[in-house]
Design a protein around this motif. Structure first.
Motif, short mmCIF file in Angstrom:
data_model
loop_
_atom_site.label_atom_id
_atom_site.label_comp_id
_atom_site.label_asym_id
_atom_site.label_seq_id
_atom_site.Cartn_x
_atom_site.Cartn_y
_atom_site.Cartn_z
N GLY A 146 -15.49 5.37 -3.18
CA GLY A 146 -14.43 5.33 -4.18
C GLY A 146 -13.31 4.38 -3.81
O GLY A 146 -12.14 4.68 -4.01
N MET A 147 -13.68 3.21 -3.28
CA MET A 147 -12.67 2.29 -2.77
C MET A 147 -12.08 1.37 -3.84
O MET A 147 -10.97 0.86 -3.68
N VAL A 148 -12.82 1.10 -4.91
CA VAL A 148 -12.36 0.13 -5.91
C VAL A 148 -11.04 0.60 -6.54
O VAL A 148 -10.90 1.75 -6.95
N GLY A 149 -10.09 -0.31 -6.58
CA GLY A 149 -8.76 -0.02 -7.11
C GLY A 149 -7.75 0.40 -6.07
O GLY A 149 -6.55 0.46 -6.35
N ARG A 150 -8.21 0.66 -4.87
CA ARG A 150 -7.31 1.10 -3.82
C ARG A 150 -6.48 -0.07 -3.29
O ARG A 150 -6.97 -1.19 -3.15
N GLY A 151 -5.21 0.17 -3.00
CA GLY A 151 -4.35 -0.84 -2.43
C GLY A 151 -4.26 -0.70 -0.92
O GLY A 151 -4.11 0.41 -0.40
N LEU A 152 -4.39 -1.81 -0.21
CA LEU A 152 -4.37 -1.82 1.25
C LEU A 152 -3.20 -2.66 1.75
O LEU A 152 -2.77 -3.60 1.08
N PRO A 153 -2.67 -2.35 2.93
CA PRO A 153 -1.55 -3.14 3.46
C PRO A 153 -1.99 -4.57 3.78
O PRO A 153 -3.06 -4.80 4.34
N VAL A 154 -1.15 -5.51 3.45
CA VAL A 154 -1.47 -6.92 3.68
C VAL A 154 -1.58 -7.23 5.17
O VAL A 154 -2.55 -7.84 5.63
N LEU A 155 -0.59 -6.79 5.93
CA LEU A 155 -0.49 -7.21 7.32
C LEU A 155 -1.48 -6.54 8.25
O LEU A 155 -1.79 -7.07 9.33
N ASP A 156 -2.01 -5.40 7.87
CA ASP A 156 -2.85 -4.62 8.76
C ASP A 156 -4.34 -4.68 8.44
O ASP A 156 -5.13 -3.94 9.02
N THR A 157 -4.72 -5.56 7.52
CA THR A 157 -6.12 -5.65 7.12
C THR A 157 -6.64 -7.07 7.30
O THR A 157 -5.89 -8.04 7.23
N ALA A 158 -7.95 -7.16 7.51
CA ALA A 158 -8.57 -8.48 7.69
C ALA A 158 -8.40 -9.34 6.45
O ALA A 158 -8.12 -10.54 6.54
N GLY A 159 -8.56 -8.73 5.26
CA GLY A 159 -8.39 -9.48 4.03
C GLY A 159 -6.97 -9.99 3.84
O GLY A 159 -6.75 -11.13 3.42
N GLY A 160 -5.98 -9.14 4.14
CA GLY A 160 -4.59 -9.57 4.03
C GLY A 160 -4.26 -10.69 4.99
O GLY A 160 -3.53 -11.64 4.66
N ARG A 161 -4.80 -10.62 6.19
CA ARG A 161 -4.53 -11.67 7.18
C ARG A 161 -5.22 -12.98 6.81
O ARG A 161 -4.65 -14.06 7.01
N ALA A 162 -6.43 -12.89 6.25
CA ALA A 162 -7.10 -14.10 5.78
C ALA A 162 -6.31 -14.72 4.64
O ALA A 162 -6.14 -15.95 4.57
N TYR A 163 -5.80 -13.88 3.74
CA TYR A 163 -5.01 -14.37 2.62
C TYR A 163 -3.76 -15.09 3.11
O TYR A 163 -3.47 -16.22 2.69
N LEU A 164 -3.03 -14.48 4.02
CA LEU A 164 -1.81 -15.10 4.54
C LEU A 164 -2.10 -16.40 5.29
O LEU A 164 -1.39 -17.39 5.14
N ALA A 165 -3.16 -16.39 6.09
CA ALA A 165 -3.46 -17.55 6.93
C ALA A 165 -3.74 -18.79 6.10
O ALA A 165 -3.40 -19.91 6.51
#
Length: 279
Positions: A146-165
């Motif tokens: 049931g993960m779809v739609g869930r919000g995750l922290p930018v700084l603490d996730t691999a996806g958020g870090r890839a996005y920022l980088a």
């Protein structure tokens, strides 16, 4: 019968007439004709028939039907057919989010069946990484559902870090300023995996955002950016149970496949965007 008379059928009625008269094959041929005309913006019927792979008499009949519906027009000076502005109506319902289902999901499913570990496609929204699609439902190793739609922290996730980088410098600084205002300088600058600048530099070196510690102690993750016009529009993340696979082994055995799929999604998105802009 002249168009505009009381007995002249509407475009909607015209579509119904085609449906009642023809078959799925007729629809396929009609779309092939329309695509051929749209790509070349000025072709003779014989060339359109050849490009679309239909008999010349069929091409003429379908071109005349499309002309009656307002999608193509024949030049007055010769047998040259061109698309009209009406063709733009075919893409008016296309929304940026539709590419996720049309492009990303099939490739995610293909990669997910190969890697077995679950995959998430995340995008940046309201200073969170939102899970847009996931393969947790087909992964034998998934520990989350049931993960779809869930919000995750930018700084603490691999996806958020890839996005920022991979954000342009000015955009990245704007995001970080907002996160500092919300979380404070210390929570932005330092994490269990190290200082943020170190994490982002390493992300660029290996081409993958990563998370080894923090957020979810049971799992680790790596994430490849999906790039469009020199900026990330999404990130493709693989999650695995940390005790089952060392981080270095995950990068070595699965990193290239993850990056290749992210590039393939980006290439297909660029092609689709170009086609829609050409309409």
């Amino acid at each position: 019968m002249q168009c505009g008379s009381p007995d002249c059928p509407s475009r909607e009625q015209g579509w119904l007439a085609i449906s009642n008269f023809g078959s799925v094959r007729s629809l396929q041929r009609g779309l092939a004709i329309l695509q051929a005309v749209n790509r070349h913006n000025g072709m003779k019927a014989a060339d359109i028939a050849k490009l679309a792979g239909v008999p010349r008499p069929t091409a003429y009949r379908l071109l005349e039907t499309l002309e009656g519906l307002g999608f193509v027009i024949r030049s007055q000076s010769g047998d040259m057919w061109r698309p009209t502005l009406q063709t733009k109506s075919l893409s008016s319902g296309f929304r940026d989010k539709d590419w996720v289902a049309q492009i990303a999901v099939p490739q995610m499913m293909k990669l997910g069946r190969k890697l077995l570990w679950p995959l998430d496609l995340v995008t940046f929204r309201n200073f969170r990484m939102e899970i847009r699609e996931s393969t947790h439902n087909i992964s034998p190793f998934s520990v989350d559902h049931g993960m779809v739609g869930r919000g995750l922290p930018v700084l603490d996730t691999a996806g958020g870090r890839a996005y920022l980088a991979y954000l342009p410098d000015a955009e990245r600084e704007q995001v970080l300023e907002a996160l500092r205002a919300e979380l404070g300088e210390e929570k932005v600058g330092f994490h269990e995996d190290g200082p943020l600048e170190f994490i982002l530099d390493r992300t660029r070196q290996i081409g993958l955002g990563y998370r080894m510690r923090g957020f979810n102690e049971r799992t680790m993750s790596i994430s490849a950016p999906v790039m469009a016009e020199h900026r990330p529009v999404a990130c493709l993340t693989m999650i695995w149970i940390g005790s089952a696979l060392r981080f270095e082994d995950a990068v070595r055995t699965h990193g290239d496949a993850l990056k290749a799929t992210a590039r393939s999604i980006a290439d297909e998105l660029a092609r689709l965007t170009l086609e829609n802009n050409d309409l």
